[in-house]
Design a protein around this motif. Structure first.
Motif, PDB file in Angstrom:
ATOM      1  N   ASN A  49     132.792   2.032 -71.399  1.00 47.74           N
ATOM      2  CA  ASN A  49     133.004   1.062 -72.628  1.00 47.74           C
ATOM      3  C   ASN A  49     131.882   0.630 -73.120  1.00 47.74           C
ATOM      4  O   ASN A  49     131.978  -0.303 -74.005  1.00 47.74           O
ATOM      5  CB  ASN A  49     133.728  -0.151 -71.863  1.00 47.74           C
ATOM      6  N   ASN A  50     130.760   1.431 -73.026  1.00 47.90           N
ATOM      7  CA  ASN A  50     129.442   1.039 -73.553  1.00 47.90           C
ATOM      8  C   ASN A  50     128.778  -0.352 -73.189  1.00 47.90           C
ATOM      9  O   ASN A  50     128.024  -0.817 -73.848  1.00 47.90           O
ATOM     10  CB  ASN A  50     129.727   1.141 -75.042  1.00 47.90           C
ATOM     11  N   SER A  51     129.208  -0.714 -72.023  1.00 43.06           N
ATOM     12  CA  SER A  51     128.722  -2.145 -71.519  1.00 43.06           C
ATOM     13  C   SER A  51     127.545  -1.866 -70.531  1.00 43.06           C
ATOM     14  O   SER A  51     127.382  -0.862 -69.833  1.00 43.06           O
ATOM     15  CB  SER A  51     129.760  -2.743 -70.612  1.00 43.06           C
ATOM     16  N   LEU A  52     126.472  -2.515 -70.912  1.00 44.55           N
ATOM     17  CA  LEU A  52     125.309  -2.369 -69.865  1.00 44.55           C
ATOM     18  C   LEU A  52     125.668  -2.860 -68.662  1.00 44.55           C
ATOM     19  O   LEU A  52     126.215  -3.599 -68.324  1.00 44.55           O
ATOM     20  CB  LEU A  52     124.144  -2.906 -70.684  1.00 44.55           C
ATOM     21  N   LEU A  53     124.645  -1.853 -67.707  1.00 45.10           N
ATOM     22  CA  LEU A  53     124.954  -2.063 -66.217  1.00 45.10           C
ATOM     23  C   LEU A  53     123.754  -2.424 -65.493  1.00 45.10           C
ATOM     24  O   LEU A  53     122.804  -2.016 -65.802  1.00 45.10           O
ATOM     25  CB  LEU A  53     125.299  -0.751 -65.471  1.00 45.10           C
ATOM     26  N   VAL A  54     124.008  -3.372 -64.710  1.00 44.21           N
ATOM     27  CA  VAL A  54     122.879  -3.919 -63.778  1.00 44.21           C
ATOM     28  C   VAL A  54     123.153  -3.624 -62.278  1.00 44.21           C
ATOM     29  O   VAL A  54     124.355  -4.367 -61.887  1.00 44.21           O
ATOM     30  CB  VAL A  54     122.590  -5.419 -64.066  1.00 44.21           C
ATOM     31  N   PHE A  55     122.486  -2.689 -61.586  1.00 42.52           N
ATOM     32  CA  PHE A  55     122.886  -2.699 -60.342  1.00 42.52           C
ATOM     33  C   PHE A  55     124.389  -1.990 -60.076  1.00 42.52           C
ATOM     34  O   PHE A  55     125.253  -2.492 -59.333  1.00 42.52           O
ATOM     35  CB  PHE A  55     122.731  -3.681 -59.336  1.00 42.52           C
ATOM     36  N   GLY A  56     124.628  -1.229 -61.549  1.00 43.50           N
ATOM     37  CA  GLY A  56     125.925  -0.583 -61.205  1.00 43.50           C
ATOM     38  C   GLY A  56     127.276  -1.479 -61.907  1.00 43.50           C
ATOM     39  O   GLY A  56     128.370  -1.168 -61.612  1.00 43.50           O
ATOM     40  N   VAL A  57     127.042  -2.804 -62.104  1.00 46.79           N
ATOM     41  CA  VAL A  57     128.066  -3.885 -62.716  1.00 46.79           C
ATOM     42  C   VAL A  57     127.798  -4.365 -64.116  1.00 46.79           C
ATOM     43  O   VAL A  57     126.433  -4.661 -64.410  1.00 46.79           O
ATOM     44  CB  VAL A  57     127.926  -4.858 -61.561  1.00 46.79           C
ATOM     45  N   PRO A  58     128.661  -4.276 -64.861  1.00 49.80           N
ATOM     46  CA  PRO A  58     128.498  -4.890 -66.199  1.00 49.80           C
ATOM     47  C   PRO A  58     128.302  -6.234 -66.152  1.00 49.80           C
ATOM     48  O   PRO A  58     129.106  -6.932 -65.626  1.00 49.80           O
ATOM     49  CB  PRO A  58     129.781  -4.511 -66.928  1.00 49.80           C
ATOM     50  N   TYR A  59     127.240  -6.607 -66.714  1.00 46.61           N
ATOM     51  CA  TYR A  59     126.929  -8.349 -66.746  1.00 46.61           C
ATOM     52  C   TYR A  59     127.675  -8.989 -67.865  1.00 46.61           C
ATOM     53  O   TYR A  59     127.926  -8.487 -68.738  1.00 46.61           O
ATOM     54  CB  TYR A  59     125.500  -8.460 -66.777  1.00 46.61           C
ATOM     55  N   SER A  60     128.067 -10.042 -67.444  1.00 48.06           N
ATOM     56  CA  SER A  60     128.833 -10.983 -68.393  1.00 48.06           C
ATOM     57  C   SER A  60     127.876 -11.674 -69.487  1.00 48.06           C
ATOM     58  O   SER A  60     126.967 -12.097 -68.977  1.00 48.06           O
ATOM     59  CB  SER A  60     129.525 -11.992 -67.490  1.00 48.06           C
TER      60      SER A  60
END
Length: 863
Positions: free
Chosen positions: A670-681
């Motif tokens: 969904n083109n969401s950036l990931l930090v440690f494999g999780v999309p940050y809010s």
């Protein structure tokens, strides 16, 4: 199936009818003699106008019987009691010659006597008299006492020539009357001139510099309250400008009538007198001038115990303070001196002494301090001895709870905490805590019925604002009780919901400029939520499963060979069920990717269910900062007329968004950036909460609350995380709906947990005493939740402007409370007065009866 509910409602109506019949049948004049009048009302009339001021009406000595919603409940309870149960019992016992003898032979003589003291014979009458209220009979002697009070009150307001009388006004009803207290005020006296007679030069000088703030002014009407306020002002003024031993009794006033003024324009001449300090010795009272004192020496006794010999203590000098200690000093000197606002060579200020008490107590390291002030031989210098007694370095707490809810049949919870004080020698406090809950789930359809939840937290508190490379002392002085809190915690769930695992870390600051204002900043709040068993979504959220299964039960899908493997193999032909999780995910994918042809309505509904599933099952990573400001003017626990407001601002994801320009982050589909494999809010959130209480009279209180909150996702997020969203309903919200069951908007598809990112709530509650510690309440709760500026496209759930305010739900009801002094237990019954989930023609007073009431149980008042 409906018969039991009809019977329940019918029985409730019969019970209410019987209760009303009993109460209305009571005779209010049962204990009123023929020559007596029952007092029904009081009125105070001054110069032809009725007085409505509660403070003035409180001067009336004799008041009518209390009423609950207009009904004299306590009077009628008292009238239900037997007037003389002992005589009635004796009369019954001896009415027949051998009744006492037969009872004694059947029971015993002792039991016959005990029968006369039993609850059925005597006890219930004594109980009714205790909770009830005797009829208030008009007593002219008490009426005249009220006149004396009124005359003195208005005399204190400058109406020295007032006159008072009263009239007893009989009601049309038999043996009932009210009293009109009539006051003729006359011309008020005005202060014409002010003068002073201050003996001590130091006091005279301080007064001249601050007399502009005086409550007593020329050409102002005489008011004794102004004189009392001025005495308090001057006492505080002198004690905060070096005169540590000033006595309020030194202040007196001479009030003289101006003999030259005419009767229609009475004037007063006021002279302020401040005498010298009076000291009582062994044989005589002596006087001396008041002087301004400054501190010559300040001694701090750390780890002091009563009986310690100061000569045996070691000492060190630090920043004009002398610190005494045994063996070794266990505290950093600066940690002690930062908490003390008395300084060498500075003038004495009572405010500094009070701030020192407050700050030392707030350290949570010492018991309540003892501050001793001693004059030296010059009578202008002070020596302060501050004795600090340490609290136990370690303290252990244990708690055990047994719980029951709609999720758990039985839960046994425990928690333990270990507090370590003065960890690094700077009065820091370290708290280690652990908690756990184990028990049986209510849902027996789950693979396992045993659940557990365990967690642990560590908190470290510093009694100052800890911020590297920045001096915060000038920005936030120590008298504001600054604190820095660093905490970390984690929890693990098993067989509860999706089996969440959480990790939370906070760096926060807190300070209070005074007792009415508080500031809290969480510079960094990191929350990570991992859903371990995401495939259990449709097991946990049964309503979402039912919606999806209802769609999948249509013939066009059950007969499709591409979908046949998604249903349970042992299904009844007329009641097919999707298998979880293979069937639910397979059917959803087939509809959304077009593998199976579906109607537009089904496609939209399935896409909405899938959006909800993804949002509630995705892992969350929240990097946020927030600021909260709280203010209230409540003067004490018994203050029933106050306001309080809270404003909160929160922002999440901006730090990580900025770092994304420096460090390359991975992206998901969904083109969401990931930090440690999780999309940050990423979102911004703001809340405003306002509470206002009005003290009506006779312990009647009107309470109001308004809440507005909105959280707007942007950037890396299309929705707000579940843990940061809003819900409606519950014992502290709209009490006509259970928690999470209200909204969003006018949607009628009730999910297991309804939430959204916009909330409006308004509550109004009238609280009144009933009998003893029992209190009552009538309330009206309005509000709802909506989705706004996120990825929810259902028009029934979204806020689209002022027209959406028509979706505000209204719940009304009544409550019963019992005051245990330390807390209040309450039960509220809420009725859906206006339900936006119904069709417009059926929204008002739908199922408005006790059979459909929502019962809420809570501890303490909701606001």
């Amino acid at each position: 199936m409906n018969t039991p509910f009809h019977l329940k409602g019918y029985a409730a109506k019969i019970g209410i009818f019987l209760l009303i019949a009993v109460l209305t049948s009571c005779n209010a004049l049962k204990r009123v003699e023929e020559d007596e009048l029952l007092l029904t009302r009081n009125s105070i009339i001054t110069d032809g106008e009725k007085v409505v001021d509660d403070d003035i009406n409180s001067l009336i000595v004799q008041k009518p019987n209390t009423r609950v919603l207009g009904y004299p409940l306590r009077l009628n309870l008292y009238n239900l009691a037997k007037k003389d149960p002992d005589s009635l019992y004796q009369a019954w016992l001896y009415k027949k010659p051998k009744r006492e003898e037969r009872l004694a032979s059947f029971l015993s003589q002792k039991q016959v006597e005990a029968l006369g003291e039993s609850f059925l014979v005597k006890g219930y009458s004594e109980w009714l008299k205790k909770i009830g209220e005797e009829p208030v009979i008009i007593d002219t002697s008490r009426t005249r006492k009220t006149l004396q009070r009124l005359s003195a009150f208005y005399g204190n307001k400058g109406y020295f020539n007032n006159s008072t009388t009263f009239n007893v006004v009989k009601d049309k009803r038999k043996q009932r009357a009210g009293i009109d207290y009539i006051v003729t005020l006359g011309k008020p006296y005005i202060i014409d001139s002010l003068s002073k007679n201050i003996v001590s030069p130091a006091i005279d000088s301080i007064y001249d510099l601050n007399k502009i703030s005086s409550f007593i002014k020329e050409k102002k009407q005489f008011d004794l309250t102004d004189f009392n306020n001025e005495r308090q002002r001057l006492t505080e003024l002198f004690r905060n400008t070096g005169v540590y031993n000033f006595q309020e009794s030194s202040i007196t006033y001479n009030i003289l009538w101006d003999t030259t003024s005419v009767a229609n324009d009475p004037d007063l001449n006021v002279e302020l007198n401040i005498e010298n300090l009076r000291k009582r010795g062994d044989s005589a009272v002596t006087t001396s001038e008041y002087k301004v004192f400054s501190f010559e020496k300040i001694n701090i006794y750390a780890d002091y115990n009563f009986g310690d010999d100061p000569s045996e203590l070691q000492s060190l000098e630090f920043e004009n303070y002398t610190i005494f200690f045994k063996d070794r000093l266990r505290y950093k000197p600066k940690a002690l001196t930062n908490a003390i606002f008395l300084q060498k060579d500075s003038v004495y200020r009572d405010l500094d002494r009070l701030r020192t008490y407050r700050q030392i107590t707030n350290l949570n390291t010492f018991k309540y301090p003892n501050i001793q002030i001693i004059e030296d031989s010059t009578e202008t210098k002070l020596i302060s001895n501050i004795y600090l007694t340490a609290r136990s370095k370690y303290s252990l707490g244990l708690n055990l709870d047994v719980t029951h809810s709609n999720i758990q049949r039985l839960g046994i919870g425990f928690s333990t905490s270990l507090i370590t004080r003065n960890v690094f020698g700077g009065a820091e406090t370290l708290s280690l805590s652990a908690r756990g809950t184990f028990g049986l789930l209510s849902d027996t359809n789950l693979p396992e019925d045993f659940f557990s939840e365990i967690g642990a937290d560590i908190n470290l508190t510093f009694p100052r604002l800890w911020f590297p490379f920045f001096n915060t002392k000038k920005l936030v002085p120590y008298y504001m009780i600054p604190q820095t809190r660093i905490s970390a915690g984690t929890s693990f769930q098993k067989n509860i919901g999706l089996d969440k695992q959480t990790l939370n870390t906070i760096l926060g600051y807190n300070w209070s400029p005074d007792t009415f204002r508080n500031n809290n900043i969480e510079l960094l709040n990191i929350l990570y939520v991992r859903n371990v068993n995401r495939d259990r979504f449709f097991n946990v959220y049964g309503s979402s499963y039912k919606q999806l299964n209802d769609i999948a039960s249509a013939d066009i899908y059950t007969g499709d060979p591409l979908l046949i493997d998604f249903y349970e193999p042992d299904n009844e032909p007329d009641d097919p069920e999707l298998a979880i999780p293979i069937g639910t995910s397979g059917f959803t994918d087939a509809i959304l990717d077009g593998t199976v042809t579906s109607s537009t309505d089904d496609f939209i509904e399935v896409s909405r269910i899938e959006e909800r599933r993804q949002r509630l099952t995705e892992n969350n990573l929240i990097f946020s900062s927030n600021y909260t400001f709280t203010k209230n003017n409540k003067s004490g626990i018994n203050d029933n007329s106050f306001y309080q407001f809270r404003i909160n601002l929160e922002s999440a994801g901006n730090l990580l968004s900025a770092l994304s320009y420096v460090f390359p982050f991975n992206e998901n589909d969904n083109n969401s950036l990931l930090v440690f494999g999780v999309p940050y809010s990423q979102y911004v959130k703001t809340e405003f909460d306002f509470i206002k209480h009005w003290d009506l009279k006779s312990s009647n209180v009107l309470a109001f609350r308004s809440f507005i909150g909105v959280a707007v996702p942007y950037g890396n997020s299309e929705s707000v995380p579940f843990v940061r969203s809003y819900f409606g309903g519950g014992s502290n919200d709209n009490r006509a709906w259970f928690p999470y069951s209200l909204g969003p908007g006018s949607s009628s598809d009730i999910n297991d947990f309804n939430e959204a990112n916009l909330k409006l709530a308004f509550n109004l509650e009238y609280r009144f005493p009933i009998v003893g510690n029992f209190k009552g309440a009538l309330f009206a709760d309005a509000g709802n939740i909506w989705n706004v500026w996120d990825n929810v496209d259902d028009p029934a759930k979204t806020f689209s402007g002022f027209n959406s305010l028509g979706d505000i739900a209204l719940g009304t009801g009544l409550g019963l409370r019992y005051d245990f002094t330390y807390f209040v237990f309450r039960v509220d019954a809420g009725f859906k007065t206006y339900n936006p989930a119904e069709v417009p023609s059926k929204r008002w007073f739908r199922d408005y009866n006790f059979g459909n009431a929502v019962i809420q149980i809570g501890i303490n008042y909701p606001f």
